[in-house]
Structures are given as C-alpha cells and as structure tokens.
Design a protein around this motif. Sequence first.
Motif, PDB file in Angstrom:
ATOM      1  N   PRO A  67       0.805  -1.234   0.000  1.00 56.92           N
ATOM      2  CA  PRO A  67       0.000   0.000   0.000  1.00 56.92           C
ATOM      3  C   PRO A  67       0.834   1.278   0.000  1.00 56.92           C
ATOM      4  CG  PRO A  67      -0.157  -1.144   2.131  1.00 56.92           C
ATOM      5  CD  PRO A  67       0.535  -2.074   1.183  1.00 56.92           C
ATOM      6  N   LEU A  68       2.018   1.229   0.596  1.00 57.33           N
ATOM      7  CA  LEU A  68       2.821   2.454   0.648  1.00 57.33           C
ATOM      8  C   LEU A  68       3.366   2.820  -0.729  1.00 57.33           C
ATOM      9  CD1 LEU A  68       4.736   2.121   4.036  1.00 57.33           C
ATOM     10  CD2 LEU A  68       2.748   3.546   3.508  1.00 57.33           C
ATOM     11  N   LEU A 108       0.575   4.440  -2.501  1.00 57.76           N
ATOM     12  CA  LEU A 108       0.370   5.797  -1.967  1.00 57.76           C
ATOM     13  C   LEU A 108       1.434   6.761  -2.487  1.00 57.76           C
ATOM     14  CD1 LEU A 108      -0.600   6.725   1.662  1.00 57.76           C
ATOM     15  CD2 LEU A 108       1.297   7.897   0.563  1.00 57.76           C
ATOM     16  N   ASP A 109       2.674   6.314  -2.486  1.00 57.34           N
ATOM     17  CA  ASP A 109       3.751   7.215  -2.892  1.00 57.34           C
ATOM     18  C   ASP A 109       3.616   7.636  -4.354  1.00 57.34           C
ATOM     19  OD1 ASP A 109       4.861   7.306  -0.392  1.00 57.34           O
ATOM     20  OD2 ASP A 109       6.294   5.697  -0.761  1.00 57.34           O
ATOM     21  N   ARG A 162      -0.034   8.830   5.136  1.00 61.47           N
ATOM     22  CA  ARG A 162       0.937   7.747   4.951  1.00 61.47           C
ATOM     23  C   ARG A 162       1.187   6.968   6.242  1.00 61.47           C
ATOM     24  NH1 ARG A 162       6.182   5.953   4.022  1.00 61.47           N
ATOM     25  NH2 ARG A 162       6.567   5.334   1.878  1.00 61.47           N
ATOM     26  N   VAL A 198      -1.359   4.270   7.136  1.00 59.83           N
ATOM     27  CA  VAL A 198      -1.206   2.970   6.473  1.00 59.83           C
ATOM     28  C   VAL A 198      -0.232   2.099   7.264  1.00 59.83           C
ATOM     29  CG1 VAL A 198      -0.445   1.802   4.368  1.00 59.83           C
ATOM     30  CG2 VAL A 198      -1.753   3.932   4.212  1.00 59.83           C
ATOM     31  N   GLY A 199       0.840   2.720   7.737  1.00 62.57           N
ATOM     32  CA  GLY A 199       1.807   1.963   8.533  1.00 62.57           C
ATOM     33  C   GLY A 199       1.184   1.388   9.792  1.00 62.57           C
ATOM     34  N   GLU A 203      -1.410  -1.399   8.769  1.00 61.74           N
ATOM     35  CA  GLU A 203      -0.733  -2.613   8.314  1.00 61.74           C
ATOM     36  C   GLU A 203      -0.171  -3.390   9.510  1.00 61.74           C
ATOM     37  OE1 GLU A 203       0.413  -4.186   5.058  1.00 61.74           O
ATOM     38  OE2 GLU A 203      -1.631  -3.457   4.850  1.00 61.74           O
TER      39      GLU A 203
END
Lengths: 327, 327
Positions: free
Chosen positions: A97-98, A101-102, B106, B109-110, B113
């Motif tokens: 997912p990151l 997103l980036d 962002r 998400v971390g 997860e």
Amino acid sequence: MHVNLADKRVLITGGAGLIGSAIAMRLVGMKADVTVVDALLPQHGGNRRNLQDVADHIKMIVADLRDPAGVDGLVDGVDVVFNLAGQSSHLDSMTDPLADLDINSRAQVGILEALRRASPLAKVIFASTRQVYGRPRYLPVDEAHPVHPVDVNGINKLSGEWFHRLYHEVYGLQTSVLRLTNTYGPGMRIVDARQTFLGVWILHLLRGEPFEIWGGAQLRDFNYVEDVADAFLAAAVSDKADGRVFNLGSREVVSLRQVGEMLVDLNGGGRFEIRDFPEERRRIDIGDCHCDFAAIETTLGWQPRMSLRNGLQRTLEYYRHNMGHYA
Amino acid sequence: MHVNLADKRVLITGGAGLIGSAIAMRLVGMKADVTVVDALLPQHGGNRRNLQDVADHIKMIVADLRDPAGVDGLVDGVDVVFNLAGQSSHLDSMTDPLADLDINSRAQVGILEALRRASPLAKVIFASTRQVYGRPRYLPVDEAHPVHPVDVNGINKLSGEWFHRLYHEVYGLQTSVLRLTNTYGPGMRIVDARQTFLGVWILHLLRGEPFEIWGGAQLRDFNYVEDVADAFLAAAVSDKADGRVFNLGSREVVSLRQVGEMLVDLNGGGRFEIRDFPEERRRIDIGDCHCDFAAIETTLGWQPRMSLRNGLQRTLEYYRHNMGHYA
C-alpha cells in the motif's frame, strides 16, 4: 473537436504507457514540443516499444516522480501536462500500500507544487479511475455517484484527484480529472493482469493457451486507447474542463464472458475457463460497473468512436506482430 | 454509557495532546494498561505537562509514526487504539503539504498494516475532522453531506478515514472514525492557532493583550475535551461503532464574535479586534459550520454535556495557573 497543440510545450507523465504513448504520437503529429517522463518500472505499463515510431521527435526522460529530483525542472515553462504516471494494479495496492500511496498520491503533490511555482497557468489533465466509486449503487455510474474505494488504489487515486481539484480551487492551476473505465488497445501490458485483465487474456489466447475468466457475468464497459487519448486532448484545449471531474465510459456494455467469446471469435479459435474469484480478489471486486459519460459528452463533445469488436480486432492484430516486445 | 477498559492494553497515538491526554487520564482511572506514543513535535499539540498527573501509571514512548521503526512492535497485542496522532494546522498543510500527507495519510497505512498483522481484532478509533466537508452546503452538516476538502489537511484526513474504513471492510479490523468539530479545553496548544484559534485567543486574553478575530460572524460549534474523550471511549466499547463514521458536534451554535465576547466576560475584562481574513486563510476558510451528531447520539448514546460557557471558564482557569507550561 479540433485539437491543435502545435508548438505547445507538453509533458506526459507515464508517457511510455498505453495511453501516454498514444497521446504522444498524436502530439507529435500536430508538431507539439513533447517531453515524456516514465519510470519504466517493470511492474508498470511503460514500454519503450510504445514510443518507437516517435522516438526521434520527443524528449524521453527516465525518472521516478516519487523522487523530488525527478520532478525538479521537469515542469518549468510547460503549457500542458498529461498526468498519467500511476500504479494501476488493485492487488499490488493491497500487498504494497505504501508504494501505491507514494506514486498515486504523494508524488502528485510534488508535481502540483512544482507546477504552481514554475508554471501556474498550465493545463493539467489527471488520469483517475472509476475505481473510486467502488461497488456501484446504481448503473450507469455518473459523477454524482458517491465514492467509496474498495482498495488502497482507489483511496490513493481519490487523493490524487482531490489534490488536482484543490490546486485549481486555491491556486488557479487549470486542472481536470478524467475517471477512466477499462482502457485497452495496442501498447497495453499483457504479461499479467496488473494493468488490465484483457492483456493477459490476449497473451494466452495468442499463445494457444486457455485464459481464465473470474466470475464472467460481471458487466463492464471498455474504451479503446485512441478514444481515451481523444478525451485527454479535448480536456487540454477547453476552458470548460478546468476544475471538473469527468467519467469516460461506453454505451456498449458487455459481460466478461461475452468479451471472452468475442476474443475467441476474432482470433478464429481458442478457449477460456470460467473460474471462481480467488479470495484476495473477491474482497476487492466491484461487481457490475459501467459509466455514464454524458457530462464530458455535453461539455467537451467527447464520445467513444471505436466499437469493442473493432478495437479488440486491432489489438489482437497488434500483438500478433509485436508479442516479443511485450511478453 | 458505562465504559470499562480495566486491564485492556490500550495505545494512544498523539497521547500527549489535548484529547489523547484526557483519554489517558480516564483510562488510568479505570486501570487500563496504557501506552502513549507521541512525537512531541514543537509545532504540534503534544505537551508532557498534559500527562503529569498520570505519568507514573502509563508507558510513554516518544516516537514519530512516520518512521516505520516508530511503529514496529508498538501495536503487538493491543486491544484498543485511540489513533489521534496528526497534523492539525490547515495553514501548515498548505505550506508543507508533504509533511501533512506523511502524518495524516501515509503513517496511517503503517499503523493499520501493523495492526492487521499483529492485532487483527483490535478496536481502532480514528480522530478525523469536519474539515473533510469543506464549505457546508447545508447546516447542520450530517455524515451524508458530500465531502469536499478545501485544504491539503482535509484531503489527507479523508485518506486517513478511508484507510481505516477499508481495513475494516477488507480485513475486519474494528475501526471507527470520529469527525471532530472545534475541540478545546485544558491541555490545548495556546502558543499559536495551529491546533485551535481559541488557544491563541486565551493566551492573549490572559496576557492582557487584545486578541484578533478574523471575520467574526462565522457560526461554529465547540466540544469540550472531556465530552470528546467520552465519545472515543464510547466508540471503543461498542460493536455498533465498527466500520462507522460519526460526527461530533454541539447544538450550541455561536458566532466567533459571541465566543470572543463570552471569553472577555468570563475573564472579567479584555478586548478583541475584528479583522479581515488574511489572504492565505481566506482561500481555505469554510464559512459557517456546525455539525449534526444525531448518528452517534442514536447509536452510541453520546451527547456533549458541557456548556460552552462552563467549558471556557474551566479552560481559562486552567491556563491562569499553568500558562508557563504552554507558552
């Protein structure tokens, strides 16, 4: 609509991909000053082969827009940006997912910040997706349909949209957003389903192998890549597009099974297997979906011209002769 | 609603801030096992003073959740997460949009997860904002009101919301979202308007200086911090909150000028000046806004209890005696 961007400085992000390269070829034909930037990431849609016919007439930059250095100077003095760089795999967006997103959200801020400083009058057309609507509550889905992303990709593309809209509303950048439905045609990724399931179907069909259709009853609409390029060009030359969000779509609505049958028929043979959804895909599946494009038709005069049958025929023909460059 | 989280492992991100610290104190009172994580960034709302009464009864970790190492191990075995870490300044989100994105979108998400891997049954309550609605089309704003962020902060908070909702829908995490209106009370940042304009008004008032009200006619609603803590606790113990988005709000709707007058009255003196909006604030101002909280009232039995007058009085009283720790 007559589009003339002669001598305009045009940047195409994701310009080696399916749609970006089609736009690049059209722009070269009208003698625009074209720069393509593409990261050429192996999991994405960029492929140098897509630009081979215009390689001598464009400036090609291999850069990743997640890296601020990749954006630096890129947009200075630009008149138009076709902003197509993105991660399009729904499944990859769930496993990483990151990264999604980036690319789809964070990098967009970098591009827009650079634009508002260096080229605040630029036209910017952002490629979004009907995935932002999630599972349709009614069909066809128009722009008033509530958004409800069902995967990480949908969330980040929605953010990308909002950033483009905000930079119009606050800073006056001439941005617009196109929500694409299933786009296909010569130049698409076929090695897997990361860009479109049609790609991997065609790969297997041309190799004489059965292809898999998950479900099969789902209704979808499809746009041929040249029609989608038309929409981007139309948005780039109309003031009426600024600050707007438009669906693309087609009135030709078919089930996936019908598309499979059409491909087999056009190929003069082949077969497919209907399979249940794998669990990780079922969770993010949207069911039936096709899109109402009355807004862009009324506002910009766009409508799709290519029938699905003719478009698939051209696509099959292309990959019959160019398979080695894509798989 | 009776809330008992005795012996539960609870994590509060942004736990040294206004709301996080109020929740922490309540949790210590009910003998929960409390860990607070806060980056204590100088521009944000975290302040060790807010936790001084419970410092010996909680675990305090200073870490920035933008850093994956900050998240590592943090959520293992946790039962409840009050997810309040955020960047709240609308203006800062425009001058440093990437920092806002990294924190409000962002980093979420971390966290999610990590949760889905380590603590997939956790309850997670995410602090969002009525800023996602933008300029209201009708009042009071309910949850069915279309979202239309008018600044970068609103876009990123909306992403943060969607991630929480998605991780519920796809992975079954028990997430819910509270859209906060203007929250105030003992423990808020007062050195500037980054968290709430009320803070800097009170700072100037208590220093005997005039404070500035921009505009003044705008209608707003306010929630006292203890009421907001109640809402978070109620969401944490109810299955009915899972997957939901709730507004907070108040039926006590006042103009900013009225709030200014109330403060001067409660202080027994002082004055304010009505000013035009500075240009950079005018562009992201939302006009009148107050929120309908019928959904959370019906579903979780929450309603605000503190009147604005009493809440402001307690707040003034607090800063009279604790000013040195905040400015």
